[in-house]
Design a protein around this motif. Structure first.
Motif, short mmCIF file in Angstrom:
data_model
loop_
_atom_site.label_atom_id
_atom_site.label_comp_id
_atom_site.label_asym_id
_atom_site.label_seq_id
_atom_site.Cartn_x
_atom_site.Cartn_y
_atom_site.Cartn_z
N ASN A 58 0.84 -1.20 0.00
CA ASN A 58 0.00 0.00 0.00
C ASN A 58 0.88 1.26 0.00
N ARG A 89 -5.71 -4.68 -7.43
CA ARG A 89 -5.71 -3.22 -7.57
C ARG A 89 -4.67 -2.55 -6.65
N GLU A 125 -4.26 1.51 -6.01
CA GLU A 125 -4.55 2.04 -4.67
C GLU A 125 -3.31 2.70 -4.08
N GLU A 158 -3.00 6.14 -5.69
CA GLU A 158 -3.99 7.05 -5.08
C GLU A 158 -3.60 7.41 -3.64
#
Ligand code: SIN
Length: 300
Positions: A245, A271, A275, A278
């Protein structure tokens, strides 16, 4: 807000890319991931001829990650040129080709065939632990590292990133050898060698017994190595190892990485790359970071 990064003279719209071997050539993931949003796609290792890889079982789940001993299965550079480059070129992302071989000659053959092709960067894989010749066998001896990099570099018409193995005593020694051989950039870490035993069958799970471990559990080792390498050499570094992440990615950037690659997390969350892009933007907005340069390598 500027998320652009420059890797060896190539500008990426953001630092997030895929780790070789976990994303195929992008085709498999393109249903779930808008490849236009990625800084780069780093493709599965490409050899001069098709390779079958190792016999199964070649994947095992372990606490905090997985083991693989795929053995760089791939359809070869001619297939890659004919099919994968045109596919990836439909998207507004950079293409990084992971180059593998059993010998200096095989590595060089791939790089020669890629001369003039529409790809952006090359990543020399001298760190795969799952082949008996080439791969990690080359990447753990500093003299060999310098020699292979030097030979491959002569044939390369794109900047050459060298992917390092963590299975060494001093990663900075290998990093320096790669740079003195002519590496334009470095990527690390490839997998840590590991093993899992089925106690009921009384035998290793993997056919080849030993494989490469990746996933969240290796992240602290990877951050430490990226930090040490960024202090030791003056070329751009792509950090990877357990990134799932944006928080993980930002750790690597603070350790000194210019780019970050997401690998094993793709298997859990297709994804994860998007992610992470973002999440980095959100972090930049929240903490008023206008350019990633402001936080890169801020750890003394
Ligand atoms: C593999 O295909 O065995 C993994 C790739 C690598 O470790 O470089």
């Amino acid at each position: 807000m500027n998320t652009k990064v420059n890797i060896c003279g190539v500008e990426l719209k953001n630092p997030v890319m895929t780790a070789s071997g976990t994303f195929g050539s992008g085709r498999e993931y393109s249903e779930f991931v808008d490849l236009n949003k990625l800084g780069a796609v780093v493709v599965k290792g490409v050899a001069d001829k098709p390779w079958n890889g190792n016999p199964a079982p070649r994947i095992a789940e372990v606490y905090g990650g997985m083991l693989n001993s795929v053995g760089l299965q791939n359809p070869g550079v001619d297939y890659f040129i004919e099919n994968d480059i045109p596919f990836l070129r439909q998207f507004d992302t950079k293409i990084i080709v992971n180059v593998c071989g059993h010998s200096i000659e095989e590595y060089t053959n791939v790089v020669k065939k890629l001369q003039g092709q529409d790809v952006d960067l090359l990543e020399l894989n001298i760190s795969c632990p799952n082949v008996s010749e080439g791969g990690m066998a080359f990447g753990t001896d500093p003299l060999m590292v310098e020699k292979v990099v030097n030979e491959v570099k002569k044939a390369a018409d794109k900047p050459l990133i060298v992917k390092l193995s963590p299975n060494v005593t001093d990663i900075t020694e290998i990093a320096r050898a790669a740079v003195s051989g002519g590496a334009d950039g470095l990527s690390l870490i490839n997998t840590l060698t590991g093993m899992k035993i089925d106690i009921y069958k009384r035998q290793p799970i993997l056919y080849r017994k030993i494989g490469g471990m990746s996933g969240p559990a290796v992240k602290p080792v990877a951050v430490r190595m990226v930090y040490q390498v960024c202090k030791a050499v003056d070329v751009p570094v792509i950090g990877m190892g357990g990134i799932s992440n944006a928080e993980d990615a930002i750790e690597f950037i603070m350790a000194g990485a210019t780019g970050v690659s997401i690998g094993t997390a793709n298997f859990i969350n297709p994804r994860a790359t998007i992610e992470t892009v973002e999440g980095i933007e959100e972090y930049m907005r929240k903490y008023d970071v206008k350019d990633l340069k402001e936080i890169r390598g801020i750890i003394d």
